[in-house]
Design an enzyme around this catalytic site. Structure first.
Site, mmCIF file in Angstrom:
data_model
loop_
_atom_site.group_PDB
_atom_site.id
_atom_site.type_symbol
_atom_site.label_atom_id
_atom_site.label_comp_id
_atom_site.label_asym_id
_atom_site.label_seq_id
_atom_site.Cartn_x
_atom_site.Cartn_y
_atom_site.Cartn_z
ATOM 1 N N GLU A 8 0.833 -1.212 0.000
ATOM 2 C CA GLU A 8 0.000 0.000 0.000
ATOM 3 C C GLU A 8 0.866 1.260 0.000
ATOM 4 O OE1 GLU A 8 -3.329 2.530 2.548
ATOM 5 O OE2 GLU A 8 -2.518 0.680 3.404
ATOM 6 N N ASP A 43 9.722 4.888 15.737
ATOM 7 C CA ASP A 43 9.728 6.337 15.554
ATOM 8 C C ASP A 43 10.219 6.981 16.839
ATOM 9 O OD1 ASP A 43 9.326 8.966 14.868
ATOM 10 O OD2 ASP A 43 7.138 8.885 14.881
ATOM 11 N N ASP A 91 10.882 10.764 18.346
ATOM 12 C CA ASP A 91 10.585 12.166 18.058
ATOM 13 C C ASP A 91 11.130 13.050 19.171
ATOM 14 O OD1 ASP A 91 9.046 14.744 17.821
ATOM 15 O OD2 ASP A 91 8.169 13.656 16.141
#
Length: 414
Positions: free
Chosen positions: A32, A97, A99
């Site tokens: 996708e 992830d 951050d």
């Protein structure tokens, strides 16, 4: 952006990375892609047969960015014609992830979306710890670190075993790696041991290098405990009430003491108790937990827990900074500087300089349209980053070839 996609984006390298082979497989054709267009228009469940087909669509839509999702049991573009039971996410890179905003409570140089060389040291420490933890404890080898373009970094793990992890297995793995947990209302965010017992071996192995980071980054550079707010946060992490009150009184009357001085004060309090005593053990454990709380990687767990999560593709452009989301070598993470990452405007200026340079041949710009411009990124400051991805892909493809050669073959002879 259109010029960037036409001439600079390394579609072929991205295809090879996602596909693991040169010939298209379901790892790519059933993958996708989601596009974010101007005006926050979001298009999901796109899929493509080849790299040039992806490039053609990207150039036609000119998205502000695009994201990569899982490999489904059917082609995502056929989702509306497939029964829901026959359309499930089957494979997905294990992603993480980190951050910088998760460090706002402890960094003193910047806040929010801002980032500088000094606070990047938090990310660098997180990369070193997480890279070693994953390689040493899980045996994964194909780790691709990608700068997010603004204030963080992403990790994509392409090992076949990692891609096959179920959501439950991903949650278990992430839970095992999570050390910093709890919201703003929780003072103590490290609870990985029983009482004052020793740390789990996997975390203990990270403690010594993080202790050095703690001294250089937390005490000296960020000076996290110099302010009243900073040392009061530290006091909250001391389990012995008498020690905490004694230090609070001292630091309240001597506000100019540095973070290093205050940390020495705490260690002196610990040494007042005999080794092996319950109070000494509890305070020693608290000191270790404090080091972890200020230096251990802070993960966005939700990104990693689900196979159907979408994550921004490498080499996209961050719309706020204009910086390209480039791969990063974890071995050189300390010398990486976000402010030196190429921007779209810089790369296009470099292309313009090539075009007007004496003796520039026809291959300098390639033909207009959506065909491959093989040499364009090689003539810009994007080259070393694409080369880093290509080296990562080469190792991944080599393993796939070796696995195919080692696979047993069916003997059809009678």
């Amino acid at each position: 952006m259109l010029a960037f996609y036409k001439r600079l984006y390394p579609f072929k390298s991205i295809f090879n990375w996602l596909n693991h082979e040169h010939v298209p497989t379901k790892l790519f054709t059933n993958r996708e892609f989601a596009f974010t267009l101007q005006g926050d228009v979001y298009l999901r469940y796109n899929s493509f047969e080849r790299a040039d087909e992806l490039k053609k669509q990207v150039c036609a839509l000119n998205p502000t960015r695009f994201e990569i999702g899982p490999v489904y049991s059917a082609r995502p573009r056929d989702k509306k014609t497939v029964r829901p039971a026959n359309f499930t996410a089957q494979l997905r890179e294990l992603v993480f992830d980190i951050d910088m905003t998760d460090y706002d409570a402890i960094r003193t140089c910047c806040a929010g979306a801002d980032i500088c060389r000094r606070c990047w040291a938090f990310i660098a420490a997180a990369v070193r710890v997480l890279d070693h933890a994953i390689r040493d404890n899980f045996g994964y080898k194909h780790l691709l670190w990608v700068y997010s373009g603004r204030r963080g970094i992403h990790l994509w793990i392409s090992d076949r075993e990692a891609m096959e992890l179920t959501d439950e297995q991903r949650r278990a793995l992430v839970g095992w790696l999570m050390v910093i947990q709890g919201g703003k209302e929780m003072h103590k965010k490290v609870n990985v041991r029983q009482g004052s017992r020793t740390l789990p071996p996997s975390i203990k192995s990270a403690l010594d290098p993080l202790a050095t980071v703690f001294g250089d980054l937390i005490l000296e550079d960020q000076n996290c405990f110099e302010s009243e707010e900073g040392w009061k946060a530290l006091i909250q992490l001391i389990p012995d009430k008498a020690v905490a009150e004694s230090l609070a009184a001292k630091w309240g009357t001597e506000p100019m003491r540095s973070s290093e001085d205050k940390w020495d004060d705490l260690k002196k309090e610990v040494r007042k108790f005999d080794k092996g005593t319950a109070k000494r053990n509890a305070l020693q454990a608290a000191v270790e937990d404090i080091i972890l709380q200020y230096t251990y990687p802070r993960l966005d767990a939700e990104v990693s827990k689900h196979r159907n999560h979408l994550l921004k593709a490498p080499f996209c452009v961050h719309p706020k900074t204009g910086r390209v989301c480039v791969p990063v070598d974890p071995a050189a993470i300390d010398s990486f500087r976000p402010e030196r990452v190429p921007t779209v405007s810089l790369l296009l200026r470099e292309l313009d300089e090539i075009a007007v340079a004496p003796g520039a041949g026809e291959d300098a710009g390639g033909e207009e349209g959506t065909g491959e411009h093989h040499s364009d990124w090689e003539r810009t400051s994007l080259k070393p980053y694409v080369a880093l991805l290509d080296r990562h892909v080469a190792a991944l493809m080599q393993e796939v070839r070796q696995a195919k050669r080692a696979a047993p073959t069916y003997d059809a002879s009678w």
